[in-house]
Design a protein around this motif. Structure first.
Motif, mmCIF file in Angstrom:
data_model
loop_
_atom_site.group_PDB
_atom_site.id
_atom_site.type_symbol
_atom_site.label_atom_id
_atom_site.label_comp_id
_atom_site.label_asym_id
_atom_site.label_seq_id
_atom_site.Cartn_x
_atom_site.Cartn_y
_atom_site.Cartn_z
ATOM 1 N N ALA A 1 91.254 59.546 83.069
ATOM 2 C CA ALA A 1 92.500 58.830 82.784
ATOM 3 C C ALA A 1 92.886 58.964 81.315
ATOM 4 O O ALA A 1 94.068 59.103 80.980
ATOM 5 C CB ALA A 1 92.357 57.355 83.165
ATOM 6 N N TYR A 2 91.888 58.928 80.428
ATOM 7 C CA TYR A 2 92.165 59.096 79.005
ATOM 8 C C TYR A 2 92.769 60.475 78.722
ATOM 9 O O TYR A 2 93.695 60.608 77.913
ATOM 10 C CB TYR A 2 90.882 58.935 78.196
ATOM 11 N N LEU A 3 92.237 61.501 79.381
ATOM 12 C CA LEU A 3 92.780 62.846 79.212
ATOM 13 C C LEU A 3 94.243 62.898 79.631
ATOM 14 O O LEU A 3 95.089 63.456 78.927
ATOM 15 C CB LEU A 3 91.969 63.844 80.048
ATOM 16 N N THR A 4 94.529 62.311 80.781
ATOM 17 C CA THR A 4 95.901 62.319 81.299
ATOM 18 C C THR A 4 96.831 61.515 80.404
ATOM 19 O O THR A 4 97.977 61.911 80.156
ATOM 20 C CB THR A 4 95.929 61.765 82.729
ATOM 21 N N LEU A 5 96.334 60.402 79.899
ATOM 22 C CA LEU A 5 97.143 59.586 78.995
ATOM 23 C C LEU A 5 97.475 60.355 77.720
ATOM 24 O O LEU A 5 98.621 60.342 77.254
ATOM 25 C CB LEU A 5 96.394 58.298 78.649
ATOM 26 N N ALA A 6 96.481 61.040 77.156
ATOM 27 C CA ALA A 6 96.714 61.823 75.937
ATOM 28 C C ALA A 6 97.722 62.942 76.194
ATOM 29 O O ALA A 6 98.519 63.285 75.313
ATOM 30 C CB ALA A 6 95.395 62.408 75.430
#
Length: 530
Positions: free
Chosen positions: A136-141
């Motif tokens: 999720a962090y990757l997608t948010l970034a």
């Protein structure tokens, strides 16, 4: 679960750290060649009123470089960052950042006084919620525009020496993709001329320090973006791997059932668009990558050129690298023999340590094996596997540092390829960092690896070996002292016996106690032990 995490995170902050600060992308800053933005905490440049730092002239290293780049004054990256700025924030104490608003790596708290040590873990050791949170962090970034940084879309000359700024917004993930492109791109010589034999982050001593800093800044951005102060990038331990075991929809994306070059529709990364992949187009137009989407992420692991990369690295390959005592050697480029850096990077054989341009091993082998976006140097960071791969490469670098304990002087001070000397500032980072600053243990930078933490190969050398070495040097003295002590003990014992016999003769028989008092017993027992 993953969607729920992502929706919550989208309400987070939009903060980033990396290349050209937005506050320094104006014509005024470029023409004055000064990048000293105010810190929001007190409104003063570099947080000077709060003692965080001050605006100072940049001191460049004048150490000679190697012969690989035969030009001067044709590339904006030469003597970084002097083409763009000659004054930046110089931070004090544990403060860091383009405006001294952050803490140095390994420190936290409001005044950057809290020492921190975080642990990077194997991605397969993460719980399902932890793994989903990472994805999720990757997608948010990937979906959050950087608030603090922009990317240049033209050279300094194309900007009319700063009077006509050319910058674009970019999302946080692609900011780092762009940085990896920019540091390794070809030199544009004008017309249709280019120079390919140049790279400020590969094929030379700075390879490992540069990617170490890259990951540290990426982690820092994710922490600021999400508020997760304990976030660390996981690693993929690819030793002895027979296939890409992280290439599943549960992790980094499986294979598309109809097109093996694409990711499965069930992967979060199947909708990602890549940037900075059309190198020949940029070269022919004499322009820079501007961050425009250029198509889907490509990956076809295992269907690569097996004559160049017959297999993935083994545990024995890694151990051979770790036994090499020289960090760098010879020409300090991809032709270096018996160089730990060159062998780990993959330009020298992990069986002999001899440079071999026909083979791609170790670090390079993983890039070739992925057979897609990750196989092209400039655009390889588009694939999120890049992060997991380089985290493990960094852990091998860390093992070597712990095993050999090199002084910073081991890192070449001069004659390395352009941008790779110990005192050279690393392209394209602002704030400024030198290559030699990251030739130190990860623990000094605030992070550790779980598999090194569980069984630190340097424990014996760090804690036991020094005492054994001291004992080896002084053992004759210890032996002599032991002999003298034995003689003195024997003499004292004999004298004591004589005195006791004399005293017993003087005491009446009935006055000699049959049992000792408790205090006398413990006293005698203590003396016996001694």
């Amino acid at each position: 679960m993953l969607l729920a995490i992502l929706c919550c995170l989208l309400w987070g902050f939009q903060i980033s750290a990396g290349h050209f600060p937005r506050a320094c992308a104006s014509s005024e800053s470029l023409m004055q060649k000064e990048c000293c933005p105010p810190w929001s905490g007190d409104g003063s440049p570099c947080g000077q009123l709060s003692g965080r730092g001050s605006c100072q002239d940049i001191l460049l290293s004048n150490a000679p470089r190697g012969p690989q780049f035969p030009f001067t004054g044709v590339d904006d990256r030469e003597s970084w960052p002097s083409v763009f700025y000659n004054r930046t924030c110089q931070c004090s104490g544990n403060f860091m950042g383009f405006n001294c608003g952050n803490c140095r790596f390994g420190f936290g708290g409001p005044n950057c006084t809290e020492k921190r040590l975080l642990v990077r873990r194997n991605i397969f050791d993460l719980s399902i919620p932890e793994k989903d949170r990472f994805l999720a962090y990757l997608t948010l970034a990937k979906n959050t525009i950087s608030k603090d940084y922009v990317i240049p879309t033209g050279t300094y000359g194309q900007m009319n020496n700063g009077s006509t700024p050319m910058f674009n917004d970019v999302n946080i993930y692609d900011l780092f993709v762009w940085m990896h492109y920019y540091v390794s791109r070809d030199t544009l010589l004008g017309g249709s001329e280019i120079w390919r034999d140049i790279d400020f982050a590969h094929e030379a001593p700075g390879f490992l320090p540069w990617h170490r800093l890259f990951l540290l800044l990426w982690e820092q951005d994710i922490r600021e973006l999400t508020g997760d102060e304990n976030f660390t990038v996981p690693y993929w331990d690819w030793r002895d791997a027979e296939n890409c075991d992280i290439c599943t929809d549960e992790y980094m994306g499986g294979r598309h059932p109809a097109n093996p070059n694409l990711l499965s529709p069930g992967s979060f990364f199947s909708s990602w668009q890549i940037i900075c992949s059309r190198l020949e187009e940029y070269n022919s137009r004499q322009t820079l990558c501007n961050g425009t989407p250029e198509g889907p992420l490509l990956r076809n692991p295992g269907n690569h050129d097996k004559t160049r990369t017959p297999r993935l690295p083994s545990s024995d390959d890694v151990e051979f690298c770790l036994r090499l005592t020289q960090y760098e050697s010879d020409s300090m480029d991809k032709a270096a023999n018996f160089s730990f850096r060159n062998t780990l990077e993959g330009f020298a054989s992990p069986l002999t340590g001899i440079a071999d341009t026909t083979q791609s091993s170790m670090h390079n082998a993983l890039h070739i094996y992925m057979n897609g976006t990750m196989s092209q140097v400039q655009g390889s960071a588009n694939d999120p596997i890049f992060l997991l791969h380089h985290a493990f490469v960094d852990s091998i670098f860390e093992q070597w540092l712990r095993r050999h304990h090199p002084l910073q002087e081991v890192y070449p001070e001069a004659n390395a390829p352009i941008g790779h000397n110990r005192g050279s500032y690393m392209v394209p980072f602002i704030p400024l960092y030198r290559n030699g600053d990251f030739f130190i243990s990860s623990k000094e930078l605030g992070y550790e690896y779980s598999y090194l933490q569980d069984s630190d190969p340097g424990f014996f050398q760090n804690y036991i070996a020094p005492y054994l070495e001291q004992a080896r040097q002084i053992w004759p003295w210890l032996l002599g002292a032991a002999l003298v002590g034995a003689v003195l003990t024997a003499m004292l014992a004999g004298l004591t016996c004589l005195l006791c016999r004399h005293k017993r003769k003087q005491l009446p028989e009935e006055r000699q106690p049959l049992l000792m008092e408790k205090e006398d017993y413990h006293s005698l027992l203590y003396q016996s032990h001694l």
